[in-house]
Design an enzyme around this catalytic site. Structure first.
Site, PDB file in Angstrom:
ATOM      1  N   HIS A 121      20.664  48.465 -25.295  1.00  0.00           N
ATOM      2  CA  HIS A 121      20.509  49.022 -26.579  1.00  0.00           C
ATOM      3  C   HIS A 121      19.301  48.347 -27.327  1.00  0.00           C
ATOM      4  O   HIS A 121      19.558  47.498 -28.147  1.00  0.00           O
ATOM      5  CB  HIS A 121      21.841  48.615 -27.414  1.00  0.00           C
ATOM      6  CG  HIS A 121      21.695  49.363 -28.710  1.00  0.00           C
ATOM      7  ND1 HIS A 121      21.194  50.453 -29.041  1.00  0.00           N
ATOM      8  CD2 HIS A 121      22.663  48.748 -29.856  1.00  0.00           C
ATOM      9  CE1 HIS A 121      21.592  50.552 -30.477  1.00  0.00           C
ATOM     10  NE2 HIS A 121      22.232  49.763 -30.875  1.00  0.00           N
TER      11      HIS A 121
ATOM     12  N   CYS B 214      20.351  51.929 -36.133  1.00  0.00           N
ATOM     13  CA  CYS B 214      20.554  52.204 -34.608  1.00  0.00           C
ATOM     14  C   CYS B 214      20.347  53.563 -34.247  1.00  0.00           C
ATOM     15  O   CYS B 214      20.357  53.972 -33.159  1.00  0.00           O
ATOM     16  CB  CYS B 214      21.837  51.556 -33.886  1.00  0.00           C
ATOM     17  SG  CYS B 214      22.343  49.938 -34.645  1.00  0.00           S
TER      18      CYS B 214
END
Ligand code: ZN
Lengths: 127, 387
Positions: free
Chosen positions: B334, B84
């Protein structure tokens, strides 16, 4: 992945755990770690020896998963815990009802199999 | 060493765009940033691109050149992958390339396509950021990993699920005016507490959504900006990155994130700032507990102290340190490999007065924090306007 192909080190540890002879790797500075490893992750030592794992540990944290990946889809709810064995911690599936699991409970180590994937995994059993 | 300035920064709408290819998403962001910057095509020296799971989601490797092509460029292009934190490390690579003198202009950004998969497959793909042998085979999912950290946190420091609910409520509130955000809907503490558990104590409203999106920034050297009279009031004055053991079981603490602290120490020293100088922060709140751990790792709170920050109003838009004015990962969305660059874009907009929440930023220094996995990777950037 081809389940017939071993992951050396990891599968060796699981073989030993199945025989009740689980071990961890120790360096001369007293750090514990888990195979497969050629160096201590804490100090970089390359001189690692296999030492017997204590036969029980305590649950440090856990979670009961309701929404799983496909590899665990038929297993929900299941409880994953991180267990402190002293020199190392291990992560595995707790073989107990979710409501009976709590931080600090004492568990022993065994090896189970995920029937959905055929993969082995570490399991914890209340002592 | 030259100062690195932002000449353009854009993002796509973050949300569910299952039919749009990754290359189309990135092209939209990159062309937007290029237009904003007004930099000629041939002046862009490199592309630094972040992406996490493109091989799984689109069966597409070698994404650097594909994305450069989509952006209308023919220059060296490299994909960066740190779960991420992929786009955060891509931006950092762009900053390093300019500081080293190798490049004058870099297009940095990232993209993730996620909603073209069934949710359970995406759950499986996200889990590859954890240790396959010791964690994933024991059933650890991404929410499950943060649940293990949240319980360890609550066990040592306290904190109630209601404290975590206030973090989600705050971030949804911040996203309301943000046209790029996935969720522009207010939620209540009761909504949070009533929502189903995913992996206890992490519930549905503790979790960021699954998102498609891209973000891109054009980074230029101080000299290039001056020579071409670019409007580039925001500089990236600090960059830092930290690492940690990938598996939770191998870490000293299960409820602290030293990779964040290491990244922050480096970035703050690089910029010559302290936490007291910071007016706004965008942190990596993939789960509500992640926001708590980030604020403590960044040095804004001592360990065990940040859990009540949202509930006490300290990190809301009216608070002393507004956190995630964009809506954060929780409400803005996200798209894993784009998030780090989108945080830079949102902070750029916040500092230049172009963001609907700019009015809540009282100062000229902003910090972004992007984390990979359970924070085995962390990247921190310091942005300053009129620096
Ligand atoms: Zn050692």
């Amino acid at each position: 992945m081809n389940p017939k192909v071993r992951d050396e080190g990891y599968d060796d540890l699981l073989d030993a755990a199945e025989e009740g002879e689980a071990y961890y790797l120790a360096c001369a500075n007293g750090h514990g770690s888990l195979p497969p490893r050629r160096t201590c992750p804490h100090c970089g030592s390359v001189d690692l020896s296999e030492e017997s794992l204590p036969d029980s540990g305590t649950v440090e944290t856990y979670t009961t998963t309701q929404v799983a990946a496909p590899s665990f889809a038929s297993k929900t709810p299941y409880t994953t815990a991180v267990v402190d064995f002293g020199p190392v911690r291990l992560t595995g599936i707790v073989r107990a009802d979710a409501e009976d699991v709590e931080v600090g409970m004492r568990v022993g180590l065994a090896v189970g199999r995920n029937t959905m994937t055929g993969n082995r995994m570490l399991t914890f059993h209340p002592r | 060493m030259t100062t690195v300035r932002i000449a353009g920064a854009t993002l796509t709408h973050f949300g569910s765009h299952p039919d749009r290819t990754g290359r189309d998403l990135f092209a939209e962001a990159a062309l937007g940033a290029r237009e904003q910057a007004g930099v000629p095509r041939d002046d862009i020296d490199e592309v630094a691109y972040g992406n996490f799971m493109g091989e799984l989601a689109e069966r597409q490797g070698h994404q650097g050149p594909i994305m450069a092509e989509a952006a209308g460029l023919n220059c060296p292009a490299t994909r960066y992958e740190d779960a991420c934190a992929s786009a955060g490390v891509a931006v950092r690579a762009g900053v390093s390339a300019i500081r080293s003198g190798r490049a004058d202009v870099v297009l940095a950004g990232g993209m993730e396509r996620m909603t073209n998969q069934e949710t359970e497959n995406t759950t499986e793909f996200l889990a590859i950021a954890a240790d396959e042998l010791y964690e994933v085979r024991a059933g650890m999912t991404f929410p499950g990993a943060y649940a293990l950290m949240q319980r360890a946190y609550m066990n040592e420091f306290g904190g109630e699920r209601e404290d975590f609910a206030h973090i989600a409520v705050k971030n949804h509130d911040h996203a309301l005016p943000n046209e790029y955000a996935q969720y522009r809907s207010a939620i209540s503490v009761e909504d949070h507490l009533d929502a189903p558990m995913i992996s206890d104590p992490v519930g549905l409203y503790d979790s960021c959504p699954i998102t498609d999106g891209a973000a891109a920034v054009i980074l230029v050297s101080e000299e290039y900006a001056a020579e071409h009279a670019l409007d580039a009031p925001v500089a990236i004055t600090g960059t830092g990155q930290g690492g940690d053991n990938i598996a939770l079981q191998d870490r000293t603490h299960l409820n602290r994130t030293p990779a964040t602290a290491r990244a922050a120490d480096e970035a703050f020293a690089d910029a010559g700032i302290t936490p007291d100088d910071v007016a706004a922060v965008e942190v990596h709140d993939c789960f509500t507990v992640a926001e708590v751990l980030a604020l403590e790792g960044l040095g804004f709170y001592d360990p065990g102290e940040a859990v009540t920050a949202a509930r006490d109003g300290e990190t809301t838009k009216h608070g002393s340190l507004p956190v995630n004015l964009s809506g954060g990962l929780k409400a803005k969305g996200h798209p894993v490999g784009a998030t780090g660059a989108s945080q830079i874009t949102e902070m750029y907009r916040l500092l230049t007065g172009e963001h609907p929440n700019s009015e809540y930023v009282d100062g000229r220094v902003g910090v972004t924090h992007n984390a990979g996995g359970t924070v085995a990777s962390a990247v921190v950037h310091v942005l300053e306007v009129d620096a």
